[in-house]
Design a protein around this motif. Structure first.
Motif, short mmCIF file in Angstrom:
data_model
loop_
_atom_site.label_atom_id
_atom_site.label_comp_id
_atom_site.label_asym_id
_atom_site.label_seq_id
_atom_site.Cartn_x
_atom_site.Cartn_y
_atom_site.Cartn_z
N SER A 55 0.85 -1.19 0.00
CA SER A 55 0.00 0.00 0.00
C SER A 55 0.88 1.24 0.00
N TRP A 56 0.39 2.28 -0.67
CA TRP A 56 1.13 3.54 -0.78
C TRP A 56 0.20 4.63 -1.29
N PHE A 57 0.68 5.87 -1.24
CA PHE A 57 -0.09 6.99 -1.76
C PHE A 57 0.71 7.71 -2.82
N PHE A 58 -0.01 8.43 -3.69
CA PHE A 58 0.62 9.24 -4.71
C PHE A 58 1.08 10.56 -4.09
N HIS A 59 2.14 11.10 -4.65
CA HIS A 59 2.64 12.45 -4.36
C HIS A 59 3.29 12.55 -2.99
N ASP A 60 3.55 13.79 -2.56
CA ASP A 60 4.28 13.99 -1.31
C ASP A 60 3.60 14.96 -0.36
N ASN A 61 2.30 15.23 -0.60
CA ASN A 61 1.57 16.11 0.31
C ASN A 61 0.11 15.67 0.35
N GLN A 62 -0.57 16.07 1.41
CA GLN A 62 -1.93 15.59 1.63
C GLN A 62 -2.90 16.02 0.53
N LYS A 63 -2.87 17.27 0.14
CA LYS A 63 -3.81 17.77 -0.86
C LYS A 63 -3.72 16.95 -2.15
N PRO A 95 8.29 -2.60 -12.50
CA PRO A 95 6.95 -3.13 -12.20
C PRO A 95 6.56 -4.22 -13.21
N LYS A 96 5.70 -5.12 -12.76
CA LYS A 96 5.27 -6.23 -13.61
C LYS A 96 3.77 -6.19 -13.83
N VAL A 97 3.36 -6.53 -15.04
CA VAL A 97 1.94 -6.64 -15.36
C VAL A 97 1.31 -7.66 -14.41
N GLY A 98 0.14 -7.33 -13.90
CA GLY A 98 -0.57 -8.21 -12.98
C GLY A 98 -0.36 -7.86 -11.52
N THR A 99 0.65 -7.06 -11.22
CA THR A 99 0.90 -6.66 -9.84
C THR A 99 -0.22 -5.74 -9.35
N LYS A 100 -0.67 -6.00 -8.15
CA LYS A 100 -1.72 -5.18 -7.54
C LYS A 100 -1.11 -4.29 -6.47
N HIS A 101 -1.73 -3.13 -6.24
CA HIS A 101 -1.32 -2.20 -5.19
C HIS A 101 -2.58 -1.66 -4.52
N ILE A 102 -2.47 -1.40 -3.23
CA ILE A 102 -3.55 -0.74 -2.51
C ILE A 102 -3.18 0.74 -2.40
N ILE A 103 -4.02 1.58 -2.99
CA ILE A 103 -3.78 3.03 -2.97
C ILE A 103 -4.46 3.60 -1.73
N THR A 104 -3.71 4.43 -1.01
CA THR A 104 -4.24 5.06 0.19
C THR A 104 -4.31 6.57 -0.01
N ASN A 105 -4.98 7.23 0.93
CA ASN A 105 -4.88 8.69 0.95
C ASN A 105 -3.58 9.01 1.70
N PHE A 106 -3.31 10.29 1.91
CA PHE A 106 -2.06 10.71 2.53
C PHE A 106 -1.91 10.15 3.94
N ASN A 107 -3.02 9.96 4.64
CA ASN A 107 -2.99 9.45 6.01
C ASN A 107 -2.90 7.94 6.10
N GLY A 108 -2.86 7.26 4.94
CA GLY A 108 -2.71 5.81 4.93
C GLY A 108 -4.01 5.04 4.89
N THR A 109 -5.15 5.73 4.81
CA THR A 109 -6.45 5.06 4.74
C THR A 109 -6.66 4.51 3.34
N ALA A 110 -6.95 3.22 3.23
CA ALA A 110 -7.12 2.56 1.94
C ALA A 110 -8.27 3.18 1.15
N GLN A 111 -8.02 3.40 -0.15
CA GLN A 111 -9.01 4.01 -1.02
C GLN A 111 -9.40 3.11 -2.19
N ALA A 112 -8.43 2.37 -2.75
CA ALA A 112 -8.70 1.57 -3.95
C ALA A 112 -7.61 0.51 -4.11
N ILE A 113 -7.92 -0.47 -4.95
CA ILE A 113 -6.93 -1.47 -5.35
C ILE A 113 -6.77 -1.33 -6.85
N ILE A 114 -5.49 -1.24 -7.29
CA ILE A 114 -5.22 -1.15 -8.72
C ILE A 114 -4.42 -2.37 -9.16
N GLU A 115 -4.45 -2.64 -10.47
CA GLU A 115 -3.66 -3.72 -11.04
C GLU A 115 -2.95 -3.19 -12.28
#
Length: 184
Positions: A55-63, A95-115
């Motif tokens: 799990s991880w979030f995009f960017h480097d700031n909350q907004k 990165p490899k095709v088929g790999t999944k990631h859990i996207i979080t908001n800046f605070n680490g709360t899960a928002q979505a799963i991508i592949e």
């Protein structure tokens, strides 16, 4: 992708953290990350025995992190970019095709799963309008926005390490689909 230690952490504009080199402890993972994976596997039994994705979030700031997570949920942001050099310097696999990631908001709360559905390595100067639109989540001047944001970030990050940006630098272009929650 799990968050990297502060010393190694690089989150790029509308991109993802640099290749992971160290594990994050379970104590650092928000409970919603486990919950979203459980919800997903309850509906998609074929994945029940798979290891929970990073799990991880995009960017480097909350907004921006929260805005980009929303674009992922809405199905508008469908790509992520990083410099090939960063993978090379970290000794990390691309990165490899088929790999999944859990996207979080800046605070680490899960928002979505991508592949990941496609991975290409393209010189910065050859990024297409179509790809920029997928990464930026917009059809309004996506290439101009992509190049402006990414060049500024790549330059500043490279300069911190005594390196220089070059338009011929290779960009790792990941295209993904949001698999959870399902868009209507």
């Amino acid at each position: 992708m799990k968050q990297l230690p502060t010393l190694c952490l690089l989150i790029f504009f509308s991109c993802k953290p640099t290749p992971k080199t160290e594990a994050t402890s379970d104590a650092e993972i928000d409970p919603t990350v486990y919950e979203i994976w459980e919800d997903f596997t309850q509906v998609n039994l074929a994945f029940k025995d798979e290891e929970m994705p990073e799990s991880w979030f995009f960017h480097d700031n909350q907004k921006d992190a929260d805005r980009l997570a929303k674009l992922v949920i809405d199905g508008k942001k469908r790509a992520s970019s990083g410099l090939y050099k960063w993978y090379e310097d970290a000794g990390a696999d691309l990165p490899k095709v088929g790999t999944k990631h859990i996207i979080t908001n800046f605070n680490g709360t899960a928002q979505a799963i991508i592949e990941i559905v496609q991975v290409d390595t393209v010189p910065f100067s050859e990024i297409s309008v179509a790809y920029a639109s997928l990464d930026m989540g917009t059809d309004v001047d996506p290439l101009v926005k992509w190049k402006t944001a990414h060049e500024a970030f790549f330059k500043s990050t490279l300069e911190e390490n005594g390196q220089k940006f070059d338009e011929d630098m290779l960009v790792v272009c990941e295209t993904f689909t949001t698999i959870w929650p399902k868009n209507p």
